[in-house]
Enzyme design. Sequence first.
Site, PDB file in Angstrom:
ATOM      1  N   LEU A 116       0.874  -1.168   0.000  1.00 19.36           N
ATOM      2  CA  LEU A 116       0.000   0.000   0.000  1.00 19.36           C
ATOM      3  C   LEU A 116       0.910   1.215   0.000  1.00 19.36           C
ATOM      4  O   LEU A 116       1.953   1.216   0.662  1.00 19.36           O
ATOM      5  CB  LEU A 116      -0.898   0.028   1.254  1.00 19.36           C
ATOM      6  CG  LEU A 116      -2.009  -1.022   1.349  1.00 19.36           C
ATOM      7  CD1 LEU A 116      -2.749  -0.877   2.690  1.00 19.36           C
ATOM      8  CD2 LEU A 116      -2.999  -0.907   0.198  1.00 19.36           C
ATOM      9  N   ASP A 117       0.528   2.251  -0.740  1.00 16.20           N
ATOM     10  CA  ASP A 117       1.313   3.485  -0.742  1.00 16.20           C
ATOM     11  C   ASP A 117       1.405   4.033   0.680  1.00 16.20           C
ATOM     12  O   ASP A 117       0.492   3.847   1.498  1.00 16.20           O
ATOM     13  CB  ASP A 117       0.659   4.543  -1.640  1.00 16.20           C
ATOM     14  CG  ASP A 117       0.785   4.209  -3.112  1.00 16.20           C
ATOM     15  OD1 ASP A 117       1.627   3.351  -3.456  1.00 16.20           O
ATOM     16  OD2 ASP A 117       0.044   4.801  -3.918  1.00 16.20           O
ATOM     17  N   ARG A 118       2.475   4.728   0.941  1.00 19.12           N
ATOM     18  CA  ARG A 118       2.729   5.257   2.290  1.00 19.12           C
ATOM     19  C   ARG A 118       1.536   6.014   2.891  1.00 19.12           C
ATOM     20  O   ARG A 118       1.178   5.786   4.049  1.00 19.12           O
ATOM     21  CB  ARG A 118       3.971   6.145   2.262  1.00 19.12           C
ATOM     22  CG  ARG A 118       4.337   6.693   3.623  1.00 19.12           C
ATOM     23  CD  ARG A 118       5.674   7.414   3.593  1.00 19.12           C
ATOM     24  NE  ARG A 118       6.018   7.863   4.945  1.00 19.12           N
ATOM     25  CZ  ARG A 118       7.241   7.907   5.433  1.00 19.12           C
ATOM     26  NH1 ARG A 118       8.247   7.521   4.692  1.00 19.12           N
ATOM     27  NH2 ARG A 118       7.475   8.331   6.654  1.00 19.12           N
TER      28      ARG A 118
END
Length: 224
Positions: A60-62
């Site tokens: 998952l993106d930050r």
Amino acid sequence: MENLKVLYEDNHIIVVEKPVNIPSQGDKTGDMDMLTIIKKYLKEKYNKPGEVYLGLVHRLDRPTGGVMVFAKTSKAAGRLSEQVRDKKMHKKYLCIVDGKLDKEKDKLTDFLLKNEKTNTSKVVKEGTKNSKEAVLDYEVIKYNEEINLSVVKVNLHTGRHHQIRLQFSSRGHSLYGDQKYGTRGRGKQLALWAYYLSFEHPTKKELMEFEDYPEITGSWKILE
């Protein structure tokens, strides 16, 4: 991170909630990441000597929080990674977008091109060199006329770089709090959350389904 939220754990997998602004794995910032956090948790819980094995099978993106599964064995990592490649692992997201969408439900298809230097992507014409098809469908679950924001559930068919953020922003409905592609909520937390994950258990072959929703704080107060 003492308060790791574990949704499920057995000998082969561990399913957790990734908080916002924590990287899925270590990056150049050197900030604490999910792989390190979970390894520490497993080492302490089971009093394991030496290095703890933990396989990262998806990301998952930050700025995005929500459900993630990690593999505790190499066999599980291989089988889960295969499901990702074969598009048998399914993710659904909750997001808040600017404005009112024309349709309550729709399917969006675009072609995206990633710029590695800037870590951004853009919508391009079909056939553009190195572009990849991006497909999702969505359903509006709430529209707040007073603040002109919509809460949307998104079902991803492809997992492209910044896909959800781009497909909505390119249509004039950027995600609230999007620092790269957005118009509303600059300086606020990105309103994107991976609330649903399903996959086949790597050894039991059973369908595993998990739902986990964000706390009703900040931008998500619109859900009240």
